[in-house]
Design an enzyme around this catalytic site. Structure first.
Site, mmCIF file in Angstrom:
data_model
loop_
_atom_site.group_PDB
_atom_site.id
_atom_site.type_symbol
_atom_site.label_atom_id
_atom_site.label_comp_id
_atom_site.label_asym_id
_atom_site.label_seq_id
_atom_site.Cartn_x
_atom_site.Cartn_y
_atom_site.Cartn_z
ATOM 1 N N PRO A 9 0.790 -1.230 0.000
ATOM 2 C CA PRO A 9 0.000 0.000 0.000
ATOM 3 C C PRO A 9 0.822 1.280 0.000
ATOM 4 O O PRO A 9 1.827 1.379 0.704
ATOM 5 C CB PRO A 9 -0.824 -0.092 1.302
ATOM 6 C CG PRO A 9 -0.285 -1.248 2.062
ATOM 7 C CD PRO A 9 0.467 -2.116 1.125
ATOM 8 N N ASN A 10 0.347 2.225 -0.790
ATOM 9 C CA ASN A 10 0.866 3.598 -0.875
ATOM 10 C C ASN A 10 2.158 3.748 -1.681
ATOM 11 O O ASN A 10 2.592 4.865 -1.935
ATOM 12 C CB ASN A 10 1.048 4.228 0.528
ATOM 13 C CG ASN A 10 -0.267 4.319 1.271
ATOM 14 O OD1 ASN A 10 -1.247 4.837 0.727
ATOM 15 N ND2 ASN A 10 -0.332 3.804 2.478
ATOM 16 N N ARG A 17 5.352 12.839 -2.374
ATOM 17 C CA ARG A 17 5.596 13.511 -1.104
ATOM 18 C C ARG A 17 6.655 12.750 -0.306
ATOM 19 O O ARG A 17 7.114 11.708 -0.753
ATOM 20 C CB ARG A 17 4.309 13.701 -0.292
ATOM 21 C CG ARG A 17 3.340 12.517 -0.304
ATOM 22 C CD ARG A 17 2.102 12.813 0.486
ATOM 23 N NE ARG A 17 2.348 12.544 1.891
ATOM 24 C CZ ARG A 17 2.098 11.378 2.505
ATOM 25 N NH1 ARG A 17 1.584 10.362 1.824
ATOM 26 N NH2 ARG A 17 2.349 11.212 3.774
ATOM 27 N N TYR A 22 11.724 9.012 1.004
ATOM 28 C CA TYR A 22 11.602 8.029 -0.083
ATOM 29 C C TYR A 22 12.254 8.458 -1.401
ATOM 30 O O TYR A 22 12.245 7.688 -2.363
ATOM 31 C CB TYR A 22 10.118 7.718 -0.333
ATOM 32 C CG TYR A 22 9.425 7.100 0.869
ATOM 33 C CD1 TYR A 22 9.780 5.827 1.310
ATOM 34 C CD2 TYR A 22 8.448 7.798 1.567
ATOM 35 C CE1 TYR A 22 9.166 5.264 2.420
ATOM 36 C CE2 TYR A 22 7.826 7.232 2.684
ATOM 37 C CZ TYR A 22 8.198 5.965 3.099
ATOM 38 O OH TYR A 22 7.594 5.401 4.195
ATOM 39 N N ASN A 73 8.290 -5.412 -1.495
ATOM 40 C CA ASN A 73 8.225 -4.311 -0.537
ATOM 41 C C ASN A 73 6.797 -4.325 -0.007
ATOM 42 O O ASN A 73 5.874 -3.824 -0.654
ATOM 43 C CB ASN A 73 8.556 -2.965 -1.188
ATOM 44 C CG ASN A 73 8.615 -1.845 -0.140
ATOM 45 O OD1 ASN A 73 8.099 -1.998 0.978
ATOM 46 N ND2 ASN A 73 9.236 -0.739 -0.497
ATOM 47 N N ALA A 76 3.490 -1.055 4.664
ATOM 48 C CA ALA A 76 3.013 -1.150 6.062
ATOM 49 C C ALA A 76 2.721 -2.594 6.482
ATOM 50 O O ALA A 76 2.889 -2.940 7.657
ATOM 51 C CB ALA A 76 1.771 -0.280 6.236
ATOM 52 N N GLU A 97 13.292 -9.203 0.458
ATOM 53 C CA GLU A 97 12.491 -8.133 1.052
ATOM 54 C C GLU A 97 13.253 -6.823 0.865
ATOM 55 O O GLU A 97 14.453 -6.763 1.178
ATOM 56 C CB GLU A 97 12.297 -8.430 2.545
ATOM 57 C CG GLU A 97 11.525 -7.340 3.273
ATOM 58 C CD GLU A 97 11.418 -7.618 4.781
ATOM 59 O OE1 GLU A 97 11.902 -8.676 5.253
ATOM 60 O OE2 GLU A 97 10.863 -6.749 5.471
ATOM 61 N N HIS A 99 13.176 -2.495 1.413
ATOM 62 C CA HIS A 99 12.580 -1.250 1.914
ATOM 63 C C HIS A 99 13.426 -0.091 1.432
ATOM 64 O O HIS A 99 14.657 -0.118 1.556
ATOM 65 C CB HIS A 99 12.481 -1.253 3.443
ATOM 66 C CG HIS A 99 11.582 -2.338 3.915
ATOM 67 N ND1 HIS A 99 10.224 -2.275 3.758
ATOM 68 C CD2 HIS A 99 11.861 -3.552 4.455
ATOM 69 C CE1 HIS A 99 9.694 -3.399 4.203
ATOM 70 N NE2 HIS A 99 10.666 -4.201 4.618
ATOM 71 N N ARG A 106 13.841 4.687 11.854
ATOM 72 C CA ARG A 106 12.559 5.400 11.892
ATOM 73 C C ARG A 106 11.773 5.051 13.162
ATOM 74 O O ARG A 106 12.357 4.584 14.134
ATOM 75 C CB ARG A 106 11.792 5.105 10.593
ATOM 76 C CG ARG A 106 12.587 5.529 9.341
ATOM 77 C CD ARG A 106 11.805 5.314 8.083
ATOM 78 N NE ARG A 106 10.600 6.133 8.073
ATOM 79 C CZ ARG A 106 9.575 5.938 7.225
ATOM 80 N NH1 ARG A 106 9.647 4.970 6.326
ATOM 81 N NH2 ARG A 106 8.518 6.717 7.284
#
Ligand code: CA2
Length: 142
Positions: A9-10, A17, A22, A73, A76, A97, A99, A106
């Protein structure tokens, strides 16, 4: 050989943004970069993104049944989806995996991944180039 690059998601909002976290690469750029790297390495790369957990689980089943390597990826879902993890644990080819951000630098809730224990390896914090490095590693396993 086919490789599936699956995004949660996203991630389709990349480049719109939070460039400090990112980067400025858009999702469309990411797809293009992965396809180009795949071509150079002799892979047929397919990049997908979804905000629907069941759809992601279905894609992982598809990869498990076809023994297709996966670059994931989970966004969330990484931090809490046992459904995505269980589907990952059924994969029959390598799983990397990825990221974009360094999740360990974070918020605390991002420090743990439920996926990592069932992944072949993990790339974090190297930006969108992490996807390309994952493809390169997979090319060594061919
Ligand atoms: O660093 C990563 O790649 C993450 O998987 C990205 C996820 C986040 O939930 C993980 O903790 C770490 C978030 C993806 C959302 O990406 C956006 C990018 C630009 C603008 C808005 C969202």
């Amino acid at each position: 050989m086919k490789v599936l690059i699956l995004n949660g998601p996203n991630l389709d909002r990349l480049g719109t943004r939070e460039p400090d976290v990112y980067g400025r690469t858009t999702y469309a750029d990411l797809v293009e970069m992965c396809e180009a790297e795949g071509r150079d390495l002799g892979f047929e790369v397919e990049v997908r993104q979804t905000a629907h957990e069941g759809e992601m689980v279905g894609w992982l089943h598809e990869a498990a049944d076809a023994s297709t390597p996966v670059v994931l990826n989970g966004a969330a879902w990484t931090h809490y989806s046992i459904a995505v993890r269980d589907a990952c644990s059924q994969l029959t080819a390598p799983l990397v995996e990825v990221h974009i951000s360094n999740i360990h630098q974070r918020e605390e809730f991002r420090h743990h991944s439920v996926i990592s224990a069932v992944a072949s390896g993990v790339i974090v914090g190297l930006g969108v180039e992490g996807y390309l490095l994952a493809l390169r590693w997979l090319s060594l396993k061919k």
